[in-house]
Design an enzyme around this catalytic site. Structure first.
Site, PDB file in Angstrom:
ATOM      1  N   ASN A   7       0.864  -1.180   0.000  1.00 54.73           N
ATOM      2  CA  ASN A   7       0.000   0.000   0.000  1.00 54.73           C
ATOM      3  C   ASN A   7       0.909   1.241   0.000  1.00 54.73           C
ATOM      4  O   ASN A   7       1.510   1.568   1.011  1.00 54.73           O
ATOM      5  CB  ASN A   7      -0.884  -0.042   1.252  1.00 54.73           C
ATOM      6  CG  ASN A   7      -1.798   1.165   1.362  1.00 54.73           C
ATOM      7  OD1 ASN A   7      -1.742   2.073   0.543  1.00 54.73           O
ATOM      8  ND2 ASN A   7      -2.623   1.168   2.385  1.00 54.73           N
ATOM      9  N   ARG A  91      -2.754  -2.222  -3.281  1.00 53.74           N
ATOM     10  CA  ARG A  91      -3.918  -1.369  -3.085  1.00 53.74           C
ATOM     11  C   ARG A  91      -3.815  -0.223  -4.087  1.00 53.74           C
ATOM     12  O   ARG A  91      -2.806   0.485  -4.120  1.00 53.74           O
ATOM     13  CB  ARG A  91      -3.922  -0.799  -1.677  1.00 53.74           C
ATOM     14  CG  ARG A  91      -5.060   0.173  -1.493  1.00 53.74           C
ATOM     15  CD  ARG A  91      -4.890   1.001  -0.266  1.00 53.74           C
ATOM     16  NE  ARG A  91      -6.048   1.839  -0.105  1.00 53.74           N
ATOM     17  CZ  ARG A  91      -6.043   2.961   0.592  1.00 53.74           C
ATOM     18  NH1 ARG A  91      -4.953   3.353   1.206  1.00 53.74           N
ATOM     19  NH2 ARG A  91      -7.129   3.674   0.696  1.00 53.74           N
ATOM     20  N   HIS A 180     -12.652   3.127   0.333  1.00 52.44           N
ATOM     21  CA  HIS A 180     -12.630   2.151   1.441  1.00 52.44           C
ATOM     22  C   HIS A 180     -13.367   0.859   1.055  1.00 52.44           C
ATOM     23  O   HIS A 180     -13.849   0.135   1.924  1.00 52.44           O
ATOM     24  CB  HIS A 180     -13.324   2.710   2.708  1.00 52.44           C
ATOM     25  CG  HIS A 180     -12.599   3.837   3.373  1.00 52.44           C
ATOM     26  ND1 HIS A 180     -13.269   4.885   3.948  1.00 52.44           N
ATOM     27  CD2 HIS A 180     -11.290   4.065   3.585  1.00 52.44           C
ATOM     28  CE1 HIS A 180     -12.389   5.728   4.481  1.00 52.44           C
ATOM     29  NE2 HIS A 180     -11.178   5.252   4.271  1.00 52.44           N
ATOM     30  N   ARG A 241     -10.670  16.207   7.084  1.00 53.62           N
ATOM     31  CA  ARG A 241     -11.480  16.545   5.900  1.00 53.62           C
ATOM     32  C   ARG A 241     -12.893  16.933   6.331  1.00 53.62           C
ATOM     33  O   ARG A 241     -13.432  16.351   7.274  1.00 53.62           O
ATOM     34  CB  ARG A 241     -11.566  15.341   4.960  1.00 53.62           C
ATOM     35  CG  ARG A 241     -10.270  15.033   4.266  1.00 53.62           C
ATOM     36  CD  ARG A 241     -10.387  13.770   3.428  1.00 53.62           C
ATOM     37  NE  ARG A 241      -9.313  12.850   3.755  1.00 53.62           N
ATOM     38  CZ  ARG A 241      -9.365  11.538   3.546  1.00 53.62           C
ATOM     39  NH1 ARG A 241     -10.421  10.992   3.002  1.00 53.62           N
ATOM     40  NH2 ARG A 241      -8.337  10.782   3.882  1.00 53.62           N
ATOM     41  N   GLY A 331     -10.308   2.587  13.262  1.00 50.01           N
ATOM     42  CA  GLY A 331      -9.864   3.117  14.557  1.00 50.01           C
ATOM     43  C   GLY A 331     -10.964   3.584  15.497  1.00 50.01           C
ATOM     44  O   GLY A 331     -11.082   3.100  16.619  1.00 50.01           O
ATOM     45  N   GLU A 385      -8.162  -5.007   5.571  1.00 47.91           N
ATOM     46  CA  GLU A 385      -8.100  -4.748   4.135  1.00 47.91           C
ATOM     47  C   GLU A 385      -7.003  -5.570   3.466  1.00 47.91           C
ATOM     48  O   GLU A 385      -7.150  -6.011   2.328  1.00 47.91           O
ATOM     49  CB  GLU A 385      -7.850  -3.245   3.895  1.00 47.91           C
ATOM     50  CG  GLU A 385      -9.040  -2.406   4.328  1.00 47.91           C
ATOM     51  CD  GLU A 385      -8.712  -0.934   4.507  1.00 47.91           C
ATOM     52  OE1 GLU A 385      -8.219  -0.574   5.592  1.00 47.91           O
ATOM     53  OE2 GLU A 385      -8.943  -0.159   3.583  1.00 47.91           O
TER      54      GLU A 385
HETATM   55  P1  ADP Z   1      -6.339   5.280   9.312  1.00 47.66           P
HETATM   56  O1  ADP Z   1      -7.517   5.807   8.557  1.00 47.66           O
HETATM   57  O2  ADP Z   1      -5.152   6.186   9.266  1.00 47.66           O
HETATM   58  O3  ADP Z   1      -6.022   3.825   9.047  1.00 47.66           O
HETATM   59  P2  ADP Z   1      -7.307   4.333  11.895  1.00 47.66           P
HETATM   60  O4  ADP Z   1      -8.294   3.361  11.346  1.00 47.66           O
HETATM   61  O5  ADP Z   1      -6.143   3.813  12.640  1.00 47.66           O
HETATM   62  O6  ADP Z   1      -6.820   5.386  10.825  1.00 47.66           O
HETATM   63  O7  ADP Z   1      -8.124   5.333  12.867  1.00 47.66           O
HETATM   64  C1  ADP Z   1      -7.524   6.405  13.484  1.00 47.66           C
HETATM   65  C2  ADP Z   1      -8.550   7.074  14.381  1.00 47.66           C
HETATM   66  O8  ADP Z   1      -9.003   6.117  15.349  1.00 47.66           O
HETATM   67  C3  ADP Z   1      -7.975   8.251  15.165  1.00 47.66           C
HETATM   68  O9  ADP Z   1      -8.904   9.327  15.170  1.00 47.66           O
HETATM   69  C4  ADP Z   1      -7.871   7.671  16.565  1.00 47.66           C
HETATM   70  O10 ADP Z   1      -8.006   8.656  17.545  1.00 47.66           O
HETATM   71  C5  ADP Z   1      -9.059   6.753  16.601  1.00 47.66           C
HETATM   72  N1  ADP Z   1      -8.969   5.818  17.726  1.00 47.66           N
HETATM   73  C6  ADP Z   1      -8.085   4.818  17.929  1.00 47.66           C
HETATM   74  N2  ADP Z   1      -8.289   4.244  19.149  1.00 47.66           N
HETATM   75  C7  ADP Z   1      -9.328   4.910  19.715  1.00 47.66           C
HETATM   76  C8  ADP Z   1     -10.028   4.816  20.958  1.00 47.66           C
HETATM   77  N3  ADP Z   1      -9.690   3.905  21.857  1.00 47.66           N
HETATM   78  N4  ADP Z   1     -11.051   5.679  21.189  1.00 47.66           N
HETATM   79  C9  ADP Z   1     -11.390   6.612  20.282  1.00 47.66           C
HETATM   80  N5  ADP Z   1     -10.777   6.751  19.097  1.00 47.66           N
HETATM   81  C10 ADP Z   1      -9.764   5.916  18.812  1.00 47.66           C
END
Ligand code: ADP
Length: 401
Positions: A7, A91, A180, A241, A331, A385
């Protein structure tokens, strides 16, 4: 079969060596800061061994060479020889109207991916760099492209057309594509398995809430609507965004602040969303933390984010004429009970009832977080993914025989 999943971003390459049959990644990692000082390669093996190496990495070709060198490294590696890599799965962000599924990469496919650069100037050039670098590093090894947009190629015209002069669609292919797709597809399939029914009989809403956020309405196993559009800027509130706004705002601000196109683009993509509203952070964890301490702007940003999630869930239930399950992933979706609870608040009229204990307990795990009596099941499902890319790659290589 062993599949190297790649990726590529502008200055980073994320990689995993996946055995799709066993659904495991033997090793995963990334190369960051390509072309800058202080480039770093990290790796994390399935046996827990980790490594972090400061290297000089001038471009994507060197990055892939280094990834391959570390795959076969006597101390840190997981295979003896790079000939053990059976195929590479890439990807690719934008497949335009050309690609409705994953494909084996050849010169013709590469040319078509290049044509899509116009639609995704920030993403596709890096994906192409990754493909070229992998072809150089692993000559003769099959390379497969898996597109973020492909899962949404089933959108009906009323969902993908914008109410602009039709000639713009004809001339420039301006339409909703959605992104996505591999994530929505993965969690959809898991939800179908958990429900023990046929995908054809289900209406599912999937919410991918990472730094970028998107929602999909999946009816009968097919994506029928999704919140991101021509680009990944439309829809939900995201880390940096803006998602949906009145398009006139852009013209208005460009005039008032004397912004050029590139500055306006940066404003909407990098300085908006949670970051812009809160003025503190694009990271949901930080905002939850700060709002607990009483920061009003952090609380406001979370409220706007969750309100829009709820509106989208309602509108997708309306679009499909019902909903059987809602899935939260990525996340925020996998980890934040607070966001999930706020997103589902007031949706009892749709048959969505969260079990607050189950919701609180679900952190980074697969779980049913709805009450036993909830008409609509609500799940948290960690996305994967890379596994989707590896499985598609395996299937296409097998079919090519
Ligand atoms: P990416 O799109 O870069 O792959 P991720 O799927 O890792 O991102 O998501 C990142 C987001 O997830 C960030 O806003 C982070 O704060 C949030 N996040 C991760 N763990 C937690 C948590 N325990 N509670 C709330 N938000 C979280």
């Amino acid at each position: 079969m062993l599949i190297l999943v790649i990726n590529c971003g502008s200055s980073s390459v994320k990689y995993q060596l996946v055995d799709p049959g066993k659904a495991v990644a033997l090793v995963k990692g990334s190369v960051e800061r390509i072309g800058m000082s202080g480039a770093v390669l990290t790796l994390q093996r399935s046996d827990g061994h980790t490594g972090k190496f400061g290297l000089e990495i001038l471009d994507h070709t060197v990055a892939i060479e280094q990834i391959l060198a570390h795959l076969v490294h006597s101390e840190h590696g997981v295979i003896k020889d790079k000939s053990e890599v059976d195929a590479v799965g890439h990807r690719v962000v934008h497949g335009g109207q050309q690609f409705t599924g994953s494909v084996m990469i050849d010169e013709e496919v590469l040319a078509k991916i290049r044509q899509c650069i116009e639609l995704a100037p920030l993403h596709n050039p890096h994906n192409i760099r990754g493909i070229n670098a992998a072809m150089r590093g692993l000559p003769g090894v099959p390379q497969v492209a898996v597109f973020d947009t492909a899962f949404h190629s089933s959108l009906p015209r009323e969902a993908y057309l914008y109410p602009l002069p039709y000639v713009l669609y004809r001339r420039y292919e301006i339409r909703r594509y959605g992104f996505h797709g591999t994530s929505h597809r993965y969690v959809l399939n898991r939800a179908v398995e958990l429900l023990g029914k046929r995908a054809e009989d289900l209406k599912v809403i999937t919410a991918h809430l990472g730094n970028g956020c998107s929602m999909a309405a999946v009816d009968g196993g097919k994506s029928v609507d999704t919140s991101m559009g021509l680009t990944p800027l439309e829809g939900l509130v995201m880390g940096t965004r803006c998602g949906d706004i009145d398009p006139s705002i852009i013209l208005h601000i460009m005039g008032r602040e004397e912004l050029n196109l590139s500055e306006a683009n940066t404003l909407l993509n990098k300085h908006s969303g949670l970051q812009g509203l809160s003025g503190i952070s694009s990271d949901m964890r930080d905002l939850i933390e700060e709002s607990k301490k009483g920061d009003e702007r952090a609380a406001l940003a979370i409220n706007v984010y969750c309100y829009r999630l709820r509106k989208y869930i309602g509108s997708y239930a309306a679009a499909m004429g019902g909903v059987d399950a809602v899935v939260f992933t990525a996340g925020v979706g996998e980890n934040s009970a607070l966001v999930r609870a706020r997103a589902c608040d007031k949706l009892g009229f749709l048959g969505i009832e969260l079990d607050s204990e189950a919701n609180e307990a679900a952190v980074g795990v697969e779980a049913d977080i709805s009450t036993a009596g909830s008409k609509v099941k609500v799940f948290t499902i960690p996305t994967n993914e890379e596994l989707v890319i590896a499985r598609d790659t395996e299937q296409i290589v097998n079919e090519a025989g």
